[in-house]
Design a protein around this motif. Structure first.
Motif, PDB file in Angstrom:
ATOM      1  N   GLY A 120      -2.156  -3.156  -0.107  1.00  0.00           N
ATOM      2  CA  GLY A 120      -1.379  -2.528   0.958  1.00  0.00           C
ATOM      3  C   GLY A 120      -1.858  -2.909   2.341  1.00  0.00           C
ATOM      4  O   GLY A 120      -2.690  -3.805   2.514  1.00  0.00           O
TER       5      GLY A 120
ATOM      6  N   HIS B  31       1.118  -0.196  -1.684  1.00  0.00           N
ATOM      7  CA  HIS B  31       1.370   0.723  -0.571  1.00  0.00           C
ATOM      8  C   HIS B  31       1.702  -0.124   0.656  1.00  0.00           C
ATOM      9  O   HIS B  31       0.815  -0.581   1.400  1.00  0.00           O
ATOM     10  CB  HIS B  31       0.142   1.603  -0.299  1.00  0.00           C
ATOM     11  N   ALA B  32       2.977  -0.361   0.868  1.00  0.00           N
ATOM     12  CA  ALA B  32       3.438  -1.214   1.972  1.00  0.00           C
ATOM     13  C   ALA B  32       4.849  -0.806   2.338  1.00  0.00           C
ATOM     14  O   ALA B  32       5.484   0.002   1.651  1.00  0.00           O
ATOM     15  CB  ALA B  32       3.372  -2.686   1.575  1.00  0.00           C
TER      16      ALA B  32
END
Length: 351
Positions: free
Chosen positions: A163, A225-226
């Motif tokens: 991320g 997580h992006a």
């Protein structure tokens, strides 16, 4: 009835009325009314029979009233057609399949979802006594839900957390805390690797994953997580198409991997700058991706504790998470690893 009696009395009072009334009462055969001339010209004559009946006793009418109401209700219910629901066999042309008995369905469910707990239930008492006498080697290691059981089934699991800067600060915070960079999981069972890149955009993920796949063994659980850095810079529809396309490619690169989409966390700076539409875009993207990733056999995790715009969860820049916010995010990462391990244990895609 009263009108008919009044008309009879009026006719009886006329000339010859009394003789006519006596003749009507004495004749046992009912009189026949002749058809009108207009009806004779139009077609064959119709016979209309008129019978004068004596009035009924009121007590007899009250006695027959319940039976008459019952007869009317039976006729009314009998005339109403019964609505029949069309079965699926008429629509499809095949006979309906009866449901399996409860014991058979339960047996098939046990074969399909056979876990270690269900296997332990079917052990014999002697086997249970022998297993209870053997000392456990990992009794001192922390247990996280079904993670330890899944690791024992398939060996050491590789977990990647990929991320933007939130992952960078979460990894640094994990090294300072007691749970460590492995998030309290036993290193003989799980190996958690952090890949955080400050300012990461979603378009860069594919190249990064290609390089990691060429250098490292494939992951068993991949947490992504992006997407937060793309809100407001890329059109919403374009961003959604890009995310769905890349997730499908990631599944092709790692077919036996459990994909977990860590939903986009709101940023306090959006509220301070009056960018309320960014919050709407965030919710729309999270909802669409959470529905899409399930079709790939993956999971989506929502950060409910970090959605309240609490100032204490952010640094002074109102963008990055503070120490408390990073601790909450790491706790969520622990839950994601647990969920991914349980998904593999229950027979996820490619298992």
């Amino acid at each position: 009835m009263e009108n008919l009696l009044a008309e009879l009395l009026r006719k009886a009072e006329g000339a010859g009325g009394e003789a006519w009334l006596r003749r009507c009462l004495q004749e046992p055969v009912p009189t026949v009314a002749e058809a009108r001339p207009e009806e004779e010209e139009a077609g064959p004559s119709r016979r209309v029979i008129c019978r004068i009946l004596p009035p009924r006793d009121p007590a007899e009418q009250e006695a027959d009233a319940p039976a008459e109401r019952h007869h009317r209700s039976r006729n009314r219910h009998g005339e109403r057609p019964e609505k029949r629901r069309r079965s699926s066999s008429k629509r499809t042309g095949s006979a309906p399949v009866p449901p399996p008995p409860p014991e058979e369905s339960r047996a098939r469910g046990d074969r399909r979802h056979g876990s270690s707990s269900s296997r332990r239930r079917h052990r014999s008492p002697a086997h249970r006594d022998e297993s209870s006498q053997q000392p456990s080697s990992d009794s001192h290691t922390p247990q996280h839900g079904g993670a330890a059981e899944s690791a024992a089934v398939g060996g050491k699991k590789q977990v990647w957390i990929l991320g933007h800067s939130f992952v960078v600060w979460a990894a640094k915070r994990a090294e300072q805390r007691t749970y460590g960079a492995n998030l309290s999981f036993n290193r003989d069972e799980f190996e958690i690797q952090w890949f955080g890149y400050s300012g990461l955009r979603w378009r860069d993920l594919y190249c990064i994953l290609q390089n990691l796949a060429a250098a490292l063994p494939p992951p068993d659980i991949l947490i992504i997580h992006a997407g937060g850095n793309d809100i407001g810079k890329v059109k919403t529809l374009d961003l959604l198409c890009e995310i769905k396309r890349d997730l499908s490619l990631f599944k092709c690169i790692f077919p036996k991997c459990i994909l977990i989409f860590s939903e986009i966390i709101p940023r306090l700076a959006w509220i301070k700058r009056g960018l309320y539409f960014h919050e709407k875009i965030r919710k729309r993207i999270n909802y669409a991706v959470s529905r899409f990733i399930t079709s790939l056999g993956g999971l989506s995790f929502r950060h409910l504790e970090l959605e309240g715009y609490v100032p204490g969860f952010y640094w002074s820049d109102s963008v990055h998470l503070s120490c408390i916010g990073s601790d909450i995010l790491n706790a969520h990462f622990q839950s994601m690893v647990d969920l991914g391990a349980v998904a593999r244990l229950e027979g996820g895609p490619g298992q």
